[in-house]
Scaffold this motif. Structure first.
Motif, mmCIF file in Angstrom:
data_model
loop_
_atom_site.group_PDB
_atom_site.id
_atom_site.type_symbol
_atom_site.label_atom_id
_atom_site.label_comp_id
_atom_site.label_asym_id
_atom_site.label_seq_id
_atom_site.Cartn_x
_atom_site.Cartn_y
_atom_site.Cartn_z
ATOM 1 N N ALA A 86 0.841 -1.205 0.000
ATOM 2 C CA ALA A 86 0.000 0.000 0.000
ATOM 3 C C ALA A 86 0.874 1.252 0.000
ATOM 4 O O ALA A 86 0.591 2.227 -0.711
ATOM 5 C CB ALA A 86 -0.933 -0.010 1.211
ATOM 6 N N GLN A 87 1.956 1.224 0.771
ATOM 7 C CA GLN A 87 2.857 2.377 0.825
ATOM 8 C C GLN A 87 3.594 2.575 -0.503
ATOM 9 O O GLN A 87 3.979 3.696 -0.831
ATOM 10 C CB GLN A 87 3.871 2.183 1.964
ATOM 11 N N GLU A 88 3.763 1.517 -1.261
ATOM 12 C CA GLU A 88 4.385 1.622 -2.583
ATOM 13 C C GLU A 88 3.472 2.343 -3.579
ATOM 14 O O GLU A 88 3.913 2.771 -4.641
ATOM 15 C CB GLU A 88 4.743 0.233 -3.124
ATOM 16 N N GLY A 89 2.185 2.448 -3.249
ATOM 17 C CA GLY A 89 1.270 3.190 -4.110
ATOM 18 C C GLY A 89 0.220 2.341 -4.797
ATOM 19 O O GLY A 89 -0.264 2.691 -5.875
ATOM 20 N N ILE A 90 -0.159 1.216 -4.170
ATOM 21 C CA ILE A 90 -1.218 0.370 -4.716
ATOM 22 C C ILE A 90 -2.415 0.421 -3.775
ATOM 23 O O ILE A 90 -2.317 0.024 -2.611
ATOM 24 C CB ILE A 90 -0.734 -1.086 -4.897
ATOM 25 N N GLY A 91 -3.530 0.928 -4.291
ATOM 26 C CA GLY A 91 -4.745 1.039 -3.494
ATOM 27 C C GLY A 91 -5.809 0.099 -4.025
ATOM 28 O O GLY A 91 -5.897 -0.152 -5.226
ATOM 29 N N ARG A 92 -6.627 -0.418 -3.121
ATOM 30 C CA ARG A 92 -7.669 -1.368 -3.537
ATOM 31 C C ARG A 92 -9.007 -0.982 -2.935
ATOM 32 O O ARG A 92 -9.112 -0.710 -1.742
ATOM 33 C CB ARG A 92 -7.297 -2.776 -3.088
ATOM 34 N N LYS A 93 -10.017 -0.977 -3.791
ATOM 35 C CA LYS A 93 -11.379 -0.738 -3.337
ATOM 36 C C LYS A 93 -12.174 -2.023 -3.465
ATOM 37 O O LYS A 93 -12.324 -2.561 -4.555
ATOM 38 C CB LYS A 93 -12.040 0.359 -4.175
ATOM 39 N N PHE A 94 -12.681 -2.512 -2.347
ATOM 40 C CA PHE A 94 -13.489 -3.728 -2.361
ATOM 41 C C PHE A 94 -14.914 -3.409 -2.813
ATOM 42 O O PHE A 94 -15.312 -2.245 -2.885
ATOM 43 C CB PHE A 94 -13.498 -4.376 -0.970
ATOM 44 N N GLN A 95 -15.671 -4.462 -3.107
ATOM 45 C CA GLN A 95 -17.020 -4.268 -3.639
ATOM 46 C C GLN A 95 -17.905 -3.513 -2.650
ATOM 47 O O GLN A 95 -18.613 -2.592 -3.019
ATOM 48 C CB GLN A 95 -17.653 -5.620 -3.975
ATOM 49 N N LYS A 96 -17.856 -3.914 -1.370
ATOM 50 C CA LYS A 96 -18.666 -3.236 -0.360
ATOM 51 C C LYS A 96 -17.889 -2.043 0.185
ATOM 52 O O LYS A 96 -16.753 -2.198 0.635
ATOM 53 C CB LYS A 96 -19.014 -4.196 0.778
ATOM 54 N N PRO A 97 -18.476 -0.849 0.126
ATOM 55 C CA PRO A 97 -17.734 0.334 0.598
ATOM 56 C C PRO A 97 -17.437 0.271 2.090
ATOM 57 O O PRO A 97 -18.280 -0.148 2.881
ATOM 58 C CB PRO A 97 -18.673 1.506 0.262
ATOM 59 N N THR A 98 -16.225 0.656 2.452
ATOM 60 C CA THR A 98 -15.833 0.692 3.861
ATOM 61 C C THR A 98 -15.413 2.120 4.182
ATOM 62 O O THR A 98 -14.294 2.529 3.901
ATOM 63 C CB THR A 98 -14.663 -0.281 4.129
ATOM 64 N N VAL A 99 -16.351 2.862 4.748
ATOM 65 C CA VAL A 99 -16.101 4.247 5.139
ATOM 66 C C VAL A 99 -16.434 4.397 6.618
ATOM 67 O O VAL A 99 -17.075 3.529 7.214
ATOM 68 C CB VAL A 99 -16.954 5.227 4.295
ATOM 69 N N PHE A 100 -15.991 5.503 7.214
ATOM 70 C CA PHE A 100 -16.310 5.775 8.620
ATOM 71 C C PHE A 100 -17.683 6.449 8.666
ATOM 72 O O PHE A 100 -17.799 7.655 8.469
ATOM 73 C CB PHE A 100 -15.227 6.649 9.245
ATOM 74 N N GLU A 101 -18.708 5.641 8.914
ATOM 75 C CA GLU A 101 -20.089 6.097 8.747
ATOM 76 C C GLU A 101 -20.480 7.217 9.700
ATOM 77 O O GLU A 101 -21.349 8.032 9.384
ATOM 78 C CB GLU A 101 -21.052 4.909 8.904
ATOM 79 N N LEU A 114 -9.265 6.627 -1.381
ATOM 80 C CA LEU A 114 -8.102 6.000 -2.010
ATOM 81 C C LEU A 114 -7.294 7.022 -2.806
ATOM 82 O O LEU A 114 -6.066 7.023 -2.756
ATOM 83 C CB LEU A 114 -8.551 4.853 -2.912
ATOM 84 N N LEU A 115 -7.989 7.900 -3.534
ATOM 85 C CA LEU A 115 -7.287 8.941 -4.291
ATOM 86 C C LEU A 115 -6.513 9.869 -3.353
ATOM 87 O O LEU A 115 -5.454 10.385 -3.713
ATOM 88 C CB LEU A 115 -8.284 9.751 -5.126
ATOM 89 N N ALA A 116 -7.038 10.064 -2.143
ATOM 90 C CA ALA A 116 -6.360 10.920 -1.159
ATOM 91 C C ALA A 116 -4.997 10.353 -0.773
ATOM 92 O O ALA A 116 -4.104 11.088 -0.364
ATOM 93 C CB ALA A 116 -7.235 11.081 0.087
ATOM 94 N N ASP A 123 -3.086 9.063 -2.885
ATOM 95 C CA ASP A 123 -2.273 9.286 -4.078
ATOM 96 C C ASP A 123 -1.632 7.999 -4.607
ATOM 97 O O ASP A 123 -0.409 7.945 -4.821
ATOM 98 C CB ASP A 123 -1.198 10.336 -3.783
ATOM 99 N N PRO A 124 -2.431 6.952 -4.850
ATOM 100 C CA PRO A 124 -1.859 5.712 -5.371
ATOM 101 C C PRO A 124 -1.452 5.836 -6.828
ATOM 102 O O PRO A 124 -2.007 6.648 -7.572
ATOM 103 C CB PRO A 124 -3.020 4.714 -5.233
ATOM 104 N N ARG A 125 -0.497 5.019 -7.239
ATOM 105 C CA ARG A 125 -0.115 4.949 -8.659
ATOM 106 C C ARG A 125 -0.946 3.908 -9.386
ATOM 107 O O ARG A 125 -1.044 3.929 -10.606
ATOM 108 C CB ARG A 125 1.372 4.623 -8.769
ATOM 109 N N LEU A 126 -1.503 2.961 -8.623
ATOM 110 C CA LEU A 126 -2.378 1.931 -9.174
ATOM 111 C C LEU A 126 -3.586 1.794 -8.268
ATOM 112 O O LEU A 126 -3.455 1.646 -7.057
ATOM 113 C CB LEU A 126 -1.645 0.584 -9.260
ATOM 114 N N LEU A 127 -4.760 1.853 -8.879
ATOM 115 C CA LEU A 127 -6.011 1.720 -8.137
ATOM 116 C C LEU A 127 -6.756 0.493 -8.654
ATOM 117 O O LEU A 127 -7.077 0.402 -9.837
ATOM 118 C CB LEU A 127 -6.855 2.985 -8.336
ATOM 119 N N LEU A 128 -6.989 -0.484 -7.764
ATOM 120 C CA LEU A 128 -7.731 -1.690 -8.105
ATOM 121 C C LEU A 128 -9.153 -1.542 -7.573
ATOM 122 O O LEU A 128 -9.344 -1.320 -6.374
ATOM 123 C CB LEU A 128 -7.071 -2.924 -7.476
ATOM 124 N N VAL A 129 -10.138 -1.662 -8.449
ATOM 125 C CA VAL A 129 -11.532 -1.399 -8.071
ATOM 126 C C VAL A 129 -12.385 -2.627 -8.391
ATOM 127 O O VAL A 129 -12.450 -3.068 -9.537
ATOM 128 C CB VAL A 129 -12.081 -0.166 -8.826
#
Length: 249
Positions: A79-94, A161-163, A165-171
């Motif tokens: 993750a620190q290398e710049g790879i971010g992943r978004k899982f199907q179910k959103p995980t936010v601080f509700e 995830l954009l915050a 600043d990943p170089r690769l975003l897996l969605v």
């Protein structure tokens, strides 16, 4: 175009089932790619391998211009290398506001004193506004995340995830559960994000993939079955047989 991520000859077996079978695929910087395929094709396992959740039995996963092997890194290091992943179910601080969710996700210095010394800065505030604009949440910043619609929560998680600043975003399957209007807006968000980073979208919704208007990789039984434009891969006889169904059925 420079290769950002190279997966080469990767295989992984779970309890005798070969989920990934000699998979080789490359992704360039600032490209948008869709990955499609039937259930069990290896789409999720591919993302698990790239993010360090699953270790393959063999093969290489090479990252960036320094040719780093991701297989020797932990999930947090990847993750620190710049790879971010978004899982199907959103995980936010509700119970937190949209603004606070984005603020907590911002890429800031980490260390024993960084959190103590960190203060809201004009730069951070501007970045939050910019991300909110990108994700269509500018008028939602003061609302708690729990009040958002399903689609808006998805956009907020993409924004978080954009915050970083990943170089690769897996969605993973962003269109699931969205209205037609939300799906259209989501494709716009992902296309814009791919102007400055690599964005890889795993999806079943063919109309969503068509609107992305990008290169498509079809996986089947853990390997690449076909690659090219959506029209190219959906006219491939083997893809029709194993995934889309026979047109004469």
């Amino acid at each position: 175009m420079t290769t950002l991520l190279e997966v080469s000859g990767v295989s992984v077996t779970f309890d005798g089932f070969r989920a990934i079978n000699n998979l080789s695929v490359q992704f360039a910087e600032a490209e948008l790619r869709a990955i499609i395929g039937p259930n069990g094709a290896g789409k999720t396992t591919f993302m698990d391998i790239v993010t360090g959740k699953t270790r393959p039995d063999e093969g290489r996963v090479i990252w960036g211009e320094r040719n780093i092997s991701l297989l020797g890194l932990s999930e947090s290091q990847i993750a620190q290398e710049g790879i971010g992943r978004k899982f199907q179910k959103p995980t936010v601080f509700e119970d937190q506001t949209v603004r606070r969710n984005l603020a907590m996700a911002l890429k800031n210095p980490r260390g024993p004193f960084a959190v103590i010394l960190h203060r809201k800065t004009a730069q951070n505030a501007a970045r939050i506004e910019e991300i909110a604009e990108e994700t269509g949440l500018s008028d939602q910043l003061t609302r708690t995340a729990g009040e958002l619609s399903h689609g808006q929560k998805q956009w907020l998680e993409i924004g978080m995830l954009l915050a970083q600043d990943p170089r690769l975003l897996l969605v993973d399957e962003p269109a699931a559960g969205m209205t037609v209007e939300e799906r259209e807006k989501t494709t716009d968000i992902l296309k814009r994000a791919a102007e400055t980073r690599a964005v890889v979208v795993v999806e079943h919704d063919m109309e969503f993939v068509r609107r992305l208007n990008c290169k498509v990789t079809v996986l089947h039984e853990g390997s690449v079955l076909a690659e090219g434009s959506l029209d190219h891969v959906t006219s491939d006889k083997t893809v029709i047989d194993v995934y889309l169904g026979r047109s004469d059925a």
